[in-house]
Design a protein around this motif. Structure first.
Motif, PDB file in Angstrom:
ATOM      1  N   ILE A  26      -8.988 -10.197 -27.182  1.00 43.29           N
ATOM      2  CA  ILE A  26      -8.216  -9.592 -26.097  1.00 43.29           C
ATOM      3  C   ILE A  26      -8.011  -8.104 -26.353  1.00 43.29           C
ATOM      4  CG2 ILE A  26      -5.917  -9.505 -25.042  1.00 43.29           C
ATOM      5  CD1 ILE A  26      -5.838 -12.561 -25.311  1.00 43.29           C
ATOM      6  N   VAL A  27      -7.620  -7.764 -27.570  1.00 39.77           N
ATOM      7  CA  VAL A  27      -7.398  -6.348 -27.906  1.00 39.77           C
ATOM      8  C   VAL A  27      -8.704  -5.572 -27.779  1.00 39.77           C
ATOM      9  CG1 VAL A  27      -6.804  -4.778 -29.800  1.00 39.77           C
ATOM     10  CG2 VAL A  27      -5.391  -6.779 -29.350  1.00 39.77           C
ATOM     11  N   GLY A  28      -9.807  -6.141 -28.257  1.00 40.82           N
ATOM     12  CA  GLY A  28     -11.106  -5.467 -28.137  1.00 40.82           C
ATOM     13  C   GLY A  28     -11.517  -5.260 -26.690  1.00 40.82           C
ATOM     14  N   THR A  29     -11.283  -6.251 -25.857  1.00 43.31           N
ATOM     15  CA  THR A  29     -11.617  -6.139 -24.441  1.00 43.31           C
ATOM     16  C   THR A  29     -10.787  -5.063 -23.753  1.00 43.31           C
ATOM     17  OG1 THR A  29     -12.198  -8.479 -24.374  1.00 43.31           O
ATOM     18  CG2 THR A  29     -11.766  -7.416 -22.272  1.00 43.31           C
ATOM     19  N   VAL A  30      -9.484  -5.036 -24.063  1.00 45.67           N
ATOM     20  CA  VAL A  30      -8.613  -4.021 -23.459  1.00 45.67           C
ATOM     21  C   VAL A  30      -9.035  -2.632 -23.906  1.00 45.67           C
ATOM     22  CG1 VAL A  30      -6.254  -3.123 -23.450  1.00 45.67           C
ATOM     23  CG2 VAL A  30      -6.658  -5.555 -23.101  1.00 45.67           C
ATOM     24  N   LEU A  31      -9.300  -2.461 -25.188  1.00 46.73           N
ATOM     25  CA  LEU A  31      -9.717  -1.142 -25.674  1.00 46.73           C
ATOM     26  C   LEU A  31     -11.054  -0.725 -25.078  1.00 46.73           C
ATOM     27  CD1 LEU A  31      -8.701  -1.305 -29.428  1.00 46.73           C
ATOM     28  CD2 LEU A  31      -7.604  -0.001 -27.604  1.00 46.73           C
ATOM     29  N   TYR A  32     -11.984  -1.642 -24.978  1.00 44.19           N
ATOM     30  CA  TYR A  32     -13.272  -1.325 -24.358  1.00 44.19           C
ATOM     31  C   TYR A  32     -13.085  -0.918 -22.900  1.00 44.19           C
ATOM     32  CZ  TYR A  32     -18.000  -1.798 -22.556  1.00 44.19           C
ATOM     33  OH  TYR A  32     -19.190  -1.549 -21.953  1.00 44.19           O
ATOM     34  N   SER A  33     -12.237  -1.661 -22.190  1.00 42.81           N
ATOM     35  CA  SER A  33     -12.000  -1.358 -20.775  1.00 42.81           C
ATOM     36  C   SER A  33     -11.366   0.015 -20.597  1.00 42.81           C
ATOM     37  CB  SER A  33     -11.094  -2.413 -20.157  1.00 42.81           C
ATOM     38  OG  SER A  33     -11.707  -3.666 -20.185  1.00 42.81           O
ATOM     39  N   LEU A  34     -10.476   0.388 -21.496  1.00 40.92           N
ATOM     40  CA  LEU A  34      -9.806   1.683 -21.377  1.00 40.92           C
ATOM     41  C   LEU A  34     -10.697   2.850 -21.792  1.00 40.92           C
ATOM     42  CD1 LEU A  34      -6.255   0.799 -22.730  1.00 40.92           C
ATOM     43  CD2 LEU A  34      -6.925   1.233 -20.366  1.00 40.92           C
ATOM     44  N   VAL A  35     -11.537   2.628 -22.795  1.00 38.81           N
ATOM     45  CA  VAL A  35     -12.307   3.745 -23.343  1.00 38.81           C
ATOM     46  C   VAL A  35     -13.643   3.931 -22.636  1.00 38.81           C
ATOM     47  CG1 VAL A  35     -13.453   4.598 -25.432  1.00 38.81           C
ATOM     48  CG2 VAL A  35     -11.202   3.546 -25.601  1.00 38.81           C
ATOM     49  N   PHE A  36     -14.389   2.861 -22.400  1.00 44.53           N
ATOM     50  CA  PHE A  36     -15.770   3.009 -21.960  1.00 44.53           C
ATOM     51  C   PHE A  36     -16.017   2.742 -20.479  1.00 44.53           C
ATOM     52  CE2 PHE A  36     -16.156   1.988 -26.526  1.00 44.53           C
ATOM     53  CZ  PHE A  36     -16.747   3.175 -26.929  1.00 44.53           C
ATOM     54  N   VAL A  37     -15.062   2.169 -19.772  1.00 51.76           N
ATOM     55  CA  VAL A  37     -15.273   1.873 -18.354  1.00 51.76           C
ATOM     56  C   VAL A  37     -14.722   3.026 -17.522  1.00 51.76           C
ATOM     57  CG1 VAL A  37     -14.718   0.272 -16.479  1.00 51.76           C
ATOM     58  CG2 VAL A  37     -15.175  -0.600 -18.769  1.00 51.76           C
ATOM     59  N   PRO A  40     -11.277   5.279 -11.505  1.00 47.66           N
ATOM     60  CA  PRO A  40     -11.137   6.248 -10.411  1.00 47.66           C
ATOM     61  C   PRO A  40     -10.177   7.376 -10.801  1.00 47.66           C
ATOM     62  CG  PRO A  40     -10.459   4.029  -9.718  1.00 47.66           C
ATOM     63  CD  PRO A  40     -10.812   3.968 -11.159  1.00 47.66           C
ATOM     64  N   MET A  41     -10.290   8.492 -10.116  1.00 41.93           N
ATOM     65  CA  MET A  41      -9.464   9.669 -10.442  1.00 41.93           C
ATOM     66  C   MET A  41      -7.988   9.446 -10.112  1.00 41.93           C
ATOM     67  SD  MET A  41     -11.341  11.911 -11.833  1.00 41.93           S
ATOM     68  CE  MET A  41     -10.418  13.407 -11.722  1.00 41.93           C
ATOM     69  N   GLY A  42      -7.695   8.666  -9.092  1.00 47.00           N
ATOM     70  CA  GLY A  42      -6.326   8.498  -8.630  1.00 47.00           C
ATOM     71  C   GLY A  42      -5.513   7.487  -9.432  1.00 47.00           C
ATOM     72  N   GLY A  43      -6.065   6.862 -10.404  1.00 49.51           N
ATOM     73  CA  GLY A  43      -5.347   5.852 -11.187  1.00 49.51           C
ATOM     74  C   GLY A  43      -6.301   4.760 -11.616  1.00 49.51           C
ATOM     75  N   MET A  44      -5.741   3.625 -11.887  1.00 50.34           N
ATOM     76  CA  MET A  44      -6.552   2.512 -12.355  1.00 50.34           C
ATOM     77  C   MET A  44      -7.097   1.720 -11.164  1.00 50.34           C
ATOM     78  SD  MET A  44      -5.410  -0.499 -14.986  1.00 50.34           S
ATOM     79  CE  MET A  44      -5.113   0.588 -16.341  1.00 50.34           C
ATOM     80  N   ALA A  45      -8.291   1.207 -11.311  1.00 50.77           N
ATOM     81  CA  ALA A  45      -8.887   0.378 -10.264  1.00 50.77           C
ATOM     82  C   ALA A  45      -8.027  -0.875 -10.066  1.00 50.77           C
ATOM     83  CB  ALA A  45     -10.307  -0.013 -10.647  1.00 50.77           C
ATOM     84  N   PRO A  46      -7.902  -1.359  -8.828  1.00 49.57           N
ATOM     85  CA  PRO A  46      -7.050  -2.530  -8.573  1.00 49.57           C
ATOM     86  C   PRO A  46      -7.456  -3.769  -9.375  1.00 49.57           C
ATOM     87  CG  PRO A  46      -7.700  -1.505  -6.506  1.00 49.57           C
ATOM     88  CD  PRO A  46      -8.457  -0.816  -7.587  1.00 49.57           C
ATOM     89  N   ASN A  47      -8.758  -4.000  -9.519  1.00 50.27           N
ATOM     90  CA  ASN A  47      -9.205  -5.154 -10.299  1.00 50.27           C
ATOM     91  C   ASN A  47      -8.801  -5.022 -11.770  1.00 50.27           C
ATOM     92  OD1 ASN A  47     -10.334  -6.337  -8.077  1.00 50.27           O
ATOM     93  ND2 ASN A  47     -12.416  -5.665  -8.535  1.00 50.27           N
ATOM     94  N   ASP A  48      -8.920  -3.818 -12.310  1.00 51.56           N
ATOM     95  CA  ASP A  48      -8.529  -3.603 -13.701  1.00 51.56           C
ATOM     96  C   ASP A  48      -7.026  -3.767 -13.878  1.00 51.56           C
ATOM     97  OD1 ASP A  48     -11.121  -3.166 -14.441  1.00 51.56           O
ATOM     98  OD2 ASP A  48     -10.970  -0.972 -14.374  1.00 51.56           O
TER      99      ASP A  48
END
Length: 92
Positions: A26-37, A40-48
């Motif tokens: 879970i921690v690896g997935t969250v870090l990957y999602s925050l760093v490499f994905v 959008p400029m206005g904030g976080m994508a709704p799905n994320d």
């Protein structure tokens, strides 16, 4: 009795390892999602945002369960009380 204690220790170990691997995933997935994905400029994508809303309670539950598993009081390392002798010197 010794076999039950050994089985209990093995079960706790397997459960602890499984939960730790899940938490690390879970921690690896969250870090990957925050760093490499790309976000959008206005904030976080709704799905994320929904993904993180779902993931954080699961991670909190697993962390609490691991803490409880480690905090359970076991008899390991404590000296055992000597048993009362069953024979009495006068044979009664």
């Amino acid at each position: 009795m010794k076999q039950e204690a050994t089985l209990d220790e093995k079960l706790k170990f397997v459960i602890g390892v499984g939960m730790t691997i899940t938490l690390m995933g879970i921690v690896g997935t969250v870090l990957y999602s925050l760093v490499f994905v790309t976000q959008p400029m206005g904030g976080m994508a709704p799905n994320d945002a929904r993904f993180f809303e779902l993931l954080f309670p699961i991670a909190t539950f697993i962390t609490g369960s691991l803490g409880t598993l480690l905090a359970i009081n076991t008899d390991n390392g404590k000296p055992k009380k000597p048993e009362a002798p069953t024979d009495t010197p006068d044979g009664v």
